[in-house]
Design a protein around this motif. Structure first.
Motif, short mmCIF file in Angstrom:
data_model
loop_
_atom_site.label_atom_id
_atom_site.label_comp_id
_atom_site.label_asym_id
_atom_site.label_seq_id
_atom_site.Cartn_x
_atom_site.Cartn_y
_atom_site.Cartn_z
N SER A 18 0.94 -1.28 -0.01
CA SER A 18 -0.39 0.40 -0.46
C SER A 18 0.63 1.29 -0.11
O SER A 18 2.07 1.35 1.02
N ASN A 46 -1.18 -1.56 6.48
CA ASN A 46 -0.23 -2.00 6.44
C ASN A 46 1.42 -1.70 5.66
O ASN A 46 2.27 -2.85 6.69
N ALA A 47 1.40 -0.72 5.61
CA ALA A 47 2.85 0.04 5.71
C ALA A 47 3.07 0.10 7.45
O ALA A 47 4.71 -0.58 7.67
N GLU A 100 -6.57 -5.79 1.70
CA GLU A 100 -7.31 -6.86 0.95
C GLU A 100 -8.48 -6.00 -0.01
O GLU A 100 -8.57 -5.10 0.70
N TYR A 101 -8.44 -6.21 -1.30
CA TYR A 101 -9.02 -5.37 -2.13
C TYR A 101 -10.04 -6.04 -3.04
O TYR A 101 -9.79 -7.09 -3.17
N ASN A 102 -11.43 -5.53 -2.95
CA ASN A 102 -12.62 -7.38 -2.99
C ASN A 102 -11.80 -8.37 -2.99
O ASN A 102 -12.40 -8.83 -3.79
N SER A 103 -11.48 -8.61 -1.40
CA SER A 103 -10.90 -10.23 -1.55
C SER A 103 -9.84 -10.62 -2.23
O SER A 103 -9.70 -12.10 -2.53
N SER A 150 -6.27 -5.32 8.01
CA SER A 150 -7.55 -4.79 6.94
C SER A 150 -8.28 -5.36 9.25
O SER A 150 -8.33 -5.03 9.69
N GLU A 151 -9.58 -3.95 8.19
CA GLU A 151 -9.94 -3.64 9.24
C GLU A 151 -10.87 -4.34 10.46
O GLU A 151 -11.54 -3.97 11.19
N ASN A 152 -11.59 -5.60 9.20
CA ASN A 152 -12.62 -6.31 9.57
C ASN A 152 -11.71 -7.58 10.45
O ASN A 152 -10.43 -7.80 11.02
N ARG A 159 -8.20 -13.18 2.81
CA ARG A 159 -8.60 -14.01 1.52
C ARG A 159 -7.57 -13.29 0.42
O ARG A 159 -7.29 -14.31 -0.48
#
Ligand SMILES: Cc1cc2nc3c(=O)[nH]c(=O)nc-3n(C[C@H](O)[C@H](O)[C@H](O)COP(=O)(O)O)c2cc1C
Length: 192
Positions: free
Chosen positions: A12, A19-20, A83-86, A124-126, A132
């Motif tokens: 990123s 991620n950084a 993660e972008y769109n899984s 990721s925030e989730n 994925r």
């Protein structure tokens, strides 16, 4: 015996990237083992979107060749992906695609990946922590014939994972990072 060299690549470019931050925490952990660690930004390796016509006309861009040679100069690599769109973000996929097209003299195309130890991590925030994207990244790097270590780190709730010094807060996250680092070092030592 030469010093073990590890390359850390955050996927990123975003200011304040989770991620950084994870890549920085990992680089710090590698350094505690006395290895020579380099952490780069893909902002220093800007690449056009892969296009076979462009490659046929102008060859592989200089930045892809430079990044390939930087990877070649290290015994192991950690890639930390959003993660972008899984899946993995286009920045990372495009970078890997270009690097896999590099063919230096007396080498096969993409040889820099062959048998080279890689570790993968995501933030990721989730709740899933980018797991994925890790599946996708493992598949991509394995297709490039890299040795991706079995361990991986998916950092959940990344917006709450760091303190004001950008250090991981939770003991479980710290231990998971340490385990990942140890496994990459072990494999890199065996294959160096
Ligand atoms: C196009 C796009 C798609 C995304 N898809 C997902 C996703 O599938 N899963 C997820 O956990 N986060 C997703 N996100 C949120 C990113 O994980 C979040 O923006 C994260 O902060 C990006 O990583 P960074 O902080 O290192 O820049 C998405 C973000 C964007 C911009």
């Amino acid at each position: 015996m030469s010093v073990l060299k590890i390359l850390v690549i955050p996927g990123s470019l975003r200011t304040g990237s989770h991620n950084a931050k994870l890549a920085a925490a990992a680089a710090h952990e590698f350094a505690t083992h006395g290895v020579d660690v380099s952490r780069i930004s893909l902002a220093d390796f800007p690449l056009p979107m892969y296009d076979g016509d462009l490659q046929a006309k102008s060859g592989v861009p200089r930045h892809a060749v430079n990044l390939k040679r930087m990877i070649a100069a290290h015994h192991g690599v950690l890639v930390v992906t959003p993660e972008y769109n899984s899946s993995v973000p286009p920045l990372l996929k495009n970078t890997i695609d270009w690097v896999s097209r590099v063919q230096d003299p007396h080498e096969a195309r993409g040889e820099v990946f062959f048998g080279r130890p890689f570790a993968i991590a995501a933030a990721s925030e989730n709740r899933l922590g980018g797991s994925r994207a890790l599946q996708a990244l493992r598949l991509i790097l394995s297709a490039c014939r890299a040795l991706v270590i079995p361990n991986q780190l998916a950092l959940s709730f990344a917006d709450q994972a760091y303190d004001e010094m950008d250090r991981l807060r939770k003991e479980a996250d710290i231990e998971a990072l340490k385990a990942l680092v140890r496994q990459l070092l072990e494999l890199s030592q065996k294959t160096m």
